[in-house]
Motif scaffolding. Structure first.
Motif, mmCIF file in Angstrom:
data_model
loop_
_atom_site.group_PDB
_atom_site.id
_atom_site.type_symbol
_atom_site.label_atom_id
_atom_site.label_comp_id
_atom_site.label_asym_id
_atom_site.label_seq_id
_atom_site.Cartn_x
_atom_site.Cartn_y
_atom_site.Cartn_z
ATOM 1 N N ILE A 16 -6.549 -22.188 30.024
ATOM 2 C CA ILE A 16 -5.313 -22.218 29.452
ATOM 3 C C ILE A 16 -3.889 -23.393 29.885
ATOM 4 N N SER A 17 -3.909 -23.672 31.137
ATOM 5 C CA SER A 17 -2.818 -24.867 31.219
ATOM 6 C C SER A 17 -3.247 -26.048 30.079
ATOM 7 N N ILE A 18 -5.047 -26.034 30.036
ATOM 8 C CA ILE A 18 -4.562 -27.130 28.869
ATOM 9 C C ILE A 18 -4.635 -26.948 27.717
ATOM 10 N N LEU A 19 -4.923 -26.191 27.177
ATOM 11 C CA LEU A 19 -3.633 -25.326 25.902
ATOM 12 C C LEU A 19 -2.536 -24.953 25.939
ATOM 13 N N ALA A 20 -1.937 -24.822 26.623
ATOM 14 C CA ALA A 20 -0.142 -25.038 26.739
ATOM 15 C C ALA A 20 0.294 -26.101 26.843
ATOM 16 N N ILE A 21 -0.493 -27.126 27.050
ATOM 17 C CA ILE A 21 0.161 -28.535 27.618
ATOM 18 C C ILE A 21 0.332 -29.153 25.837
ATOM 19 N N ASN A 22 -0.676 -29.076 25.535
ATOM 20 C CA ASN A 22 -1.344 -29.859 24.441
ATOM 21 C C ASN A 22 -0.752 -29.668 22.868
ATOM 22 N N LEU A 23 -1.085 -27.773 23.333
ATOM 23 C CA LEU A 23 -0.266 -26.963 21.879
ATOM 24 C C LEU A 23 1.462 -27.129 22.111
ATOM 25 N N LYS A 24 1.436 -27.273 23.121
ATOM 26 C CA LYS A 24 2.827 -26.515 23.442
ATOM 27 C C LYS A 24 3.129 -24.985 23.207
ATOM 28 N N ALA A 25 2.052 -24.035 23.928
ATOM 29 C CA ALA A 25 2.245 -22.779 23.742
ATOM 30 C C ALA A 25 2.579 -22.737 25.019
ATOM 31 N N TYR A 26 3.663 -22.781 25.339
ATOM 32 C CA TYR A 26 3.870 -21.855 27.122
ATOM 33 C C TYR A 26 4.524 -20.706 27.183
ATOM 34 N N TYR A 27 4.224 -19.778 26.052
ATOM 35 C CA TYR A 27 4.603 -18.390 26.002
ATOM 36 C C TYR A 27 2.462 -18.115 26.919
ATOM 37 N N LEU A 28 1.436 -19.077 26.565
ATOM 38 C CA LEU A 28 0.150 -19.003 27.591
ATOM 39 C C LEU A 28 0.176 -18.217 29.006
ATOM 40 N N TYR A 29 1.813 -19.197 29.423
ATOM 41 C CA TYR A 29 1.357 -19.625 31.629
ATOM 42 C C TYR A 29 1.781 -17.806 31.508
ATOM 43 N N ALA A 30 3.014 -16.307 30.429
ATOM 44 C CA ALA A 30 2.689 -15.543 30.465
ATOM 45 C C ALA A 30 1.474 -14.771 31.485
ATOM 46 N N ILE A 31 -0.207 -15.561 30.527
ATOM 47 C CA ILE A 31 -1.367 -14.653 30.995
ATOM 48 C C ILE A 31 -1.349 -14.953 32.090
ATOM 49 N N LEU A 32 -1.133 -16.384 32.231
ATOM 50 C CA LEU A 32 -1.853 -16.987 33.620
ATOM 51 C C LEU A 32 -1.150 -16.333 34.911
ATOM 52 N N LEU A 33 0.306 -15.642 34.906
ATOM 53 C CA LEU A 33 1.046 -15.102 35.511
ATOM 54 C C LEU A 33 -0.108 -13.032 35.797
ATOM 55 N N LEU A 34 -0.148 -13.068 34.793
ATOM 56 C CA LEU A 34 -1.297 -12.010 34.810
ATOM 57 C C LEU A 34 -2.379 -12.365 35.117
ATOM 58 N N ILE A 35 -3.147 -13.102 34.886
ATOM 59 C CA ILE A 35 -4.144 -13.921 36.241
ATOM 60 C C ILE A 35 -3.612 -13.448 37.339
ATOM 61 N N LEU A 36 -3.226 -14.331 38.244
ATOM 62 C CA LEU A 36 -2.826 -14.277 39.160
ATOM 63 C C LEU A 36 -2.754 -12.793 40.072
ATOM 64 N N PHE A 37 -2.142 -12.268 38.848
ATOM 65 C CA PHE A 37 -1.555 -10.272 39.483
ATOM 66 C C PHE A 37 -3.200 -10.510 39.981
ATOM 67 N N LEU A 38 -3.775 -9.737 38.821
ATOM 68 C CA LEU A 38 -5.610 -9.754 38.899
ATOM 69 C C LEU A 38 -6.547 -10.058 39.724
ATOM 70 N N THR A 39 -5.955 -11.377 40.111
ATOM 71 C CA THR A 39 -7.215 -12.022 41.413
ATOM 72 C C THR A 39 -6.259 -11.923 42.344
ATOM 73 N N TYR A 40 -5.137 -11.568 42.872
ATOM 74 C CA TYR A 40 -4.313 -11.233 44.004
ATOM 75 C C TYR A 40 -5.077 -9.849 44.018
ATOM 76 N N LYS A 41 -4.723 -9.116 43.779
ATOM 77 C CA LYS A 41 -5.305 -7.284 43.948
ATOM 78 C C LYS A 41 -6.681 -8.067 44.005
ATOM 79 N N LYS A 42 -7.941 -8.362 43.297
ATOM 80 C CA LYS A 42 -9.079 -8.440 43.860
ATOM 81 C C LYS A 42 -9.352 -9.457 45.253
ATOM 82 N N PHE A 43 -8.572 -10.689 44.967
ATOM 83 C CA PHE A 43 -9.328 -11.436 46.001
ATOM 84 C C PHE A 43 -7.905 -11.183 47.015
ATOM 85 N N ASN A 44 -7.278 -12.343 47.085
ATOM 86 C CA ASN A 44 -5.894 -12.698 48.068
ATOM 87 C C ASN A 44 -4.609 -13.230 47.367
#
Length: 357
Positions: A16-44
């Motif tokens: 996601i980070s590589i795509l967001a920077i190279n395609l200038k698709a910064y909306y992909l960082y919203a997906i990153l926030l979702l992944i961080l939330f899911l990671t926090y719920k599953k891990f720590n």
């Protein structure tokens, strides 16, 4: 800190980070926030912090930007890759495209040094090669400029790479047809038998007849069967032989993915699952070159691998034939967008050839 099952999240974050920077698709960082939330719920929280670090790293690591001040070059350059029609060369960390003259009968290898003299211009929008848009392909190879040579290319250093010497040694006694097929089937040289390669490409079965990640994994398993009573020995010998073969193949993405994921699975199976092993191999390949994310070999290799692993687990209790049919169908559906991009058409026959072969 738990790590089993974590690295698929890390791999997705890197993508996601590589795509967001190279395609200038910064909306992909919203997906990153979702992944961080899911990671926090599953891990720590520590796992979340690691993902943030990974995202920041790949967002700024080796950005795809090149600027040149001259419009003329007269220099010795190093060949990065060579095909029948063009060369990609490097001079002072900048890559250039050079089209070969039709009368040029020289054989060029990666690492050769050549002398070129000519004007430099940006690669134009309408350049096309092998159907797909060539400029986009070159962009993700970090090639933005073309050298229009003024005179014949001169070879300064024509040393043959070690892996090519090994291939030449293994195939020197073969006759023309056997030589061509051997180079294509065993060493992934599509230029050795272009007609056969294109025919296999037409039915989308090329992955079954040229060396891919599947074949490297099969080689490792074959060695494991030979030394099945000595697990440590089978792992060591399997790793050495597989590494040697991948080296001969110039560390092509699909074979490198298989080598890394198999090695990680064998030696760290107590701490990681199969998806983790594949994901770590993906992170390593992106660390070598982040723009591999745009390489069709990268996309197909990892997409197919994940589909096979996940679907095999979900339908593990099904009849073997039904299981093969369903997995082949899923892979076929997933490959449709890539088939359309490369060939502009879909070959339904490939669905059945994949099951049979």
């Amino acid at each position: 800190m738990s790590i089993k099952g974590f690295f698929i999240y890390a791999f997705i974050v890197a993508i996601i980070s590589i795509l967001a920077i190279n395609l200038k698709a910064y909306y992909l960082y919203a997906i990153l926030l979702l992944i961080l939330f899911l990671t926090y719920k599953k891990f720590n929280i520590i796992n979340c912090l690691l993902l943030i670090i990974i995202s920041m790293f790949f967002s700024f690591y080796r950005k795809n930007e090149v600027n040149i001040s001259n419009n003329y070059i007269e220099s010795n350059v190093t060949i990065k890759s060579a095909t029948n029609t063009y060369l990609i060369v490097n001079d002072n960390k900048i890559n250039y495209l050079i089209y070969k003259d039709k009368n040029d009968i020289n054989t060029y290898y990666k690492g050769n040094i050549i002398y070129v003299k000519g004007s430099i211009k940006e690669i134009e929008n309408d350049l096309e090669l092998d159907i797909f848009e060539f400029k986009d392909y070159l962009k993700y190879k970090r090639v933005f400029y073309q050298i229009i040579v003024d005179e014949e290319i001169k070879i300064i250093d024509d040393k043959i790479p070690l892996n090519q010497k090994i291939i030449n040694s293994l195939t020197k006694n073969l006759k023309n047809e056997s030589y061509s097929m051997c180079k294509m089937l065993l060493f992934n040289d599509k230029n050795a038998d272009i007609e056969s390669y294109n025919n296999l490409k037409e039915i989308n079965a090329i992955h079954l007849f040229v060396v891919s990640g599947f074949h490297i994994s099969f080689l490792f398993k074959l060695i494991s069967l030979i030394f099945k009573k000595k697990k440590m020995l089978q792992n060591i010998i399997g790793s050495i032989i597989s590494f040697a073969y991948v080296f001969i193949l110039s560390f092509q993405i699909s074979s490198l993915r298989a080598l890394l994921s198999t090695f990680i699975s064998k030696f760290f199976n107590k701490y990681l699952n199969t998806i983790d092993a594949v994901s770590i191999s993906g992170l390593i390949i992106l660390l070598i070159e982040p723009l591999n994310i745009f390489n069709y070999s990268f996309i197909m290799s990892f997409l197919m691998t994940y589909i096979v692993i996940i679907s095999s687990h979900i339908i593990k209790n099904k009849n073997p034939f039904i299981k093969s049919l369903l997995i082949s169908l899923l892979c076929f559906i997933a490959m449709i967008p890539i088939q359309l991009i490369i060939n502009y058409k879909i070959n339904v026959i490939s669905l059945f050839t994949n099951i049979i072969l």
